[in-house]
Structures are given as C-alpha cells and as structure tokens.
Scaffold this active site. Structure first.
Site, PDB file in Angstrom:
ATOM      1  N   CYS A   1      -1.249   6.230   8.802  1.00  0.00           N
ATOM      2  CA  CYS A   1      -1.599   4.946   8.188  1.00  0.00           C
ATOM      3  C   CYS A   1      -2.689   5.220   7.160  1.00  0.00           C
ATOM      4  CB  CYS A   1      -2.043   3.951   9.258  1.00  0.00           C
ATOM      5  SG  CYS A   1      -3.420   4.544  10.262  1.00  0.00           S
TER       6      CYS A   1
ATOM      7  N   ARG B   1       0.843  -1.199   0.000  1.00  0.00           N
ATOM      8  CA  ARG B   1       0.000   0.000   0.000  1.00  0.00           C
ATOM      9  C   ARG B   1       0.880   1.253   0.000  1.00  0.00           C
ATOM     10  NH1 ARG B   1      -4.583   0.081   4.371  1.00  0.00           N
ATOM     11  NH2 ARG B   1      -5.289   1.792   3.016  1.00  0.00           N
TER      12      ARG B   1
END
Length: 281
Positions: free
Chosen positions: A239, A181
C-alpha cells in the site's frame, strides 16, 4: 491457525463478529488500535469509550519503527514490539482480538504483526467499533492498564514478507491503495505518484460491504480471482506505507489465499529514485 479460539466461526478465519466476541469477551485479550492516516493518535478516542477491558495500542509507537528508507511505517524492532504487546497484556496462551474504527485497516496491522511473530490465536473484529455499537454492545471510558503479558516473539515467522529486491518477481502483486493513487492521478502523501510496475489494484474498499464488514469468503475469493490471485503461485500486497496492505492480506486469508506483505510498500519503494514507476492502469 489454532482451532481452539473461543467462539471462532471457522478454524481458518482471521475474523470474528461482534456477537461471537461478546460471547467470549472474558476469555480473550482485546486491543484497541484506533488510528487514522494523517490524523491524531486514537488515545483520546479510546479514553472516551472503548470495548470493555480493551487496552490501547498506538500504531505509530507500537506497531512501526520510525520512518526512513524502509518507508513511512517500517516494521517495528522485534524487542520493542514484544515489550509493547506485553505492556498491553498479550499472552502467548490467550486469544487476542484487535479492532479499530477504520473498517479494520489499522487493526489489520496488529493482526499481521502478532501472527507474523508467532501468536497463533488472533482475530480481527469484523466491522470494528461501529459493528460492536450497532449491536448495542457496551463501551466504557478511561484508560486500561492490564496485567502485563508474557508474549514472546518467535524466531520462526508465520507470515511471509517480500522486500524491494524481490517484490517484482511475485506472480501477483496487489496494490491496496485507492484507484487514483494506484494510477498516479493523485498522490497526497508520498513524493512520487504511481505504482510498482506489474502491480494490480485491489483497494481495501473492495474487501467490504456497505456496512464496512468484510465480504463473505466466497465473495472475497471472487474479488481476488479477478486479478489472478486465487491461482497464483505467489501473491504479495503493498500500500502506501505497509499498514493498509495488511487489510488485503486479511481479506485474502479469509478467502483461503496466502499472501506476503511488502512492508516498505510505496513509500519505501520510491525512497530509491532508481526504482521504476508505472502510472495508469
């Protein structure tokens, strides 16, 4: 952090092991923060079996505001958070232990919010429910309705935050997401793939050993030394939505490194299409 926490392994540690918790269970407030990204709330799992006396905390309802420009899990309204913590029995003069069944990734959000809003004695159960059960410790079924607490949100915030306007000026910006990611190879949740330019990747898995327990402080310091966080003037973590980044903040706290949280994280960052995006390493 207060050094009067019953059974605390060290005055500065954000972590408590299951053996230490068992020794002081009657003297602390325990919160069950079970949650999985994309999965159902953990209330049913809590009802099926939880640590004795542990009240359930709903991450989406109690530890976050509704999704919006601030990301998928913005910080909750202070009054709402205070009310939620009182409802689950949190008191200002009683230590709190938080746990989950996700290797601490959800419980870290509760740890961070309580610390941020002024509670001095908060620990995360290292290894969570799995570690507790591995020692043969008891669990009990059913709903827990504790006596309401008296926790008050403090006007002075103990844990630093950074926003989108200053996040790129941080000396070391840590991205806590999975490597694929971070690089932008895949993005299963948010509409844009990649990372904030200049960020370095320390996925939450790097904080843990093969049992799902946090690495010892010296090992954690080595993990973050690889990205320069151990000597940086300023450090922050983000995040996808501001939840699992708190896991990296916990790990750095255990290693003696102070780190801020970017609550909006990637989901908040990409809500403005004018903000730059990087891909690759």
């Amino acid at each position: 952090m207060d050094d009067d926490f019953p059974g605390a392994p060290a005055a500065t540690s954000p972590l408590l092991g299951p053996t230490e918790l068992a020794e002081v269970l009657a003297d602390v407030t325990v919160l069950d923060v079970r949650y999985r990204m994309g999965g159902p709330p953990g209330r049913d799992e809590h009802a099926a079996g939880h640590l004795p006396g542990a009240a359930y905390v709903d991450l989406d309802a109690d530890l976050a505001a509704p999704p919006g420009d601030g990301g998928r899990h913005p910080l909750p309204d202070e009054d709402a958070f205070e009310a939620a913590m009182r409802r689950v029995g949190v008191r200002g003069d009683r230590p709190v232990v938080v746990y989950d069944d996700w290797e601490g990734r959800a419980a870290a959000r509760a740890w961070w919010l309580l610390r941020h809003h002024g509670h001095r004695d908060v620990r995360l159960l290292d290894g969570g429910l799995a570690a507790w059960r591995a020692e043969g410790r008891p669990v009990e079924p059913g709903e827990v309705r504790p006596e309401p607490g008296d926790f008050r949100v403090s006007a002075t915030k103990a844990m630093p935050v950074v926003g989108p306007e200053d996040v790129r000026s941080v000396d070391v910006l840590v991205d806590a997401r999975a490597p694929e990611r971070y690089t932008g190879e895949t993005e299963p949740v948010d509409p844009v793939a990649g990372h904030i330019p200049g960020a370095v990747n320390v996925p939450t898995t790097d904080n843990l050993d093969e049992r799902g327990r946090f690495l010892p402080p010296a090992r954690l310091r080595e993990v973050y030394a690889r990205v320069g966080a151990d000597t940086a003037g300023s450090v922050a973590a983000y995040c996808g939505s501001g939840v699992t980044a708190a896991h990296d903040v916990v790990a750095m706290a255990a290693a003696g490194i102070d780190a801020a949280l970017y609550p909006g994280s990637w989901s908040g960052w990409v809500s403005d299409p004018t903000r730059p995006v990087a891909t690759g390493r």
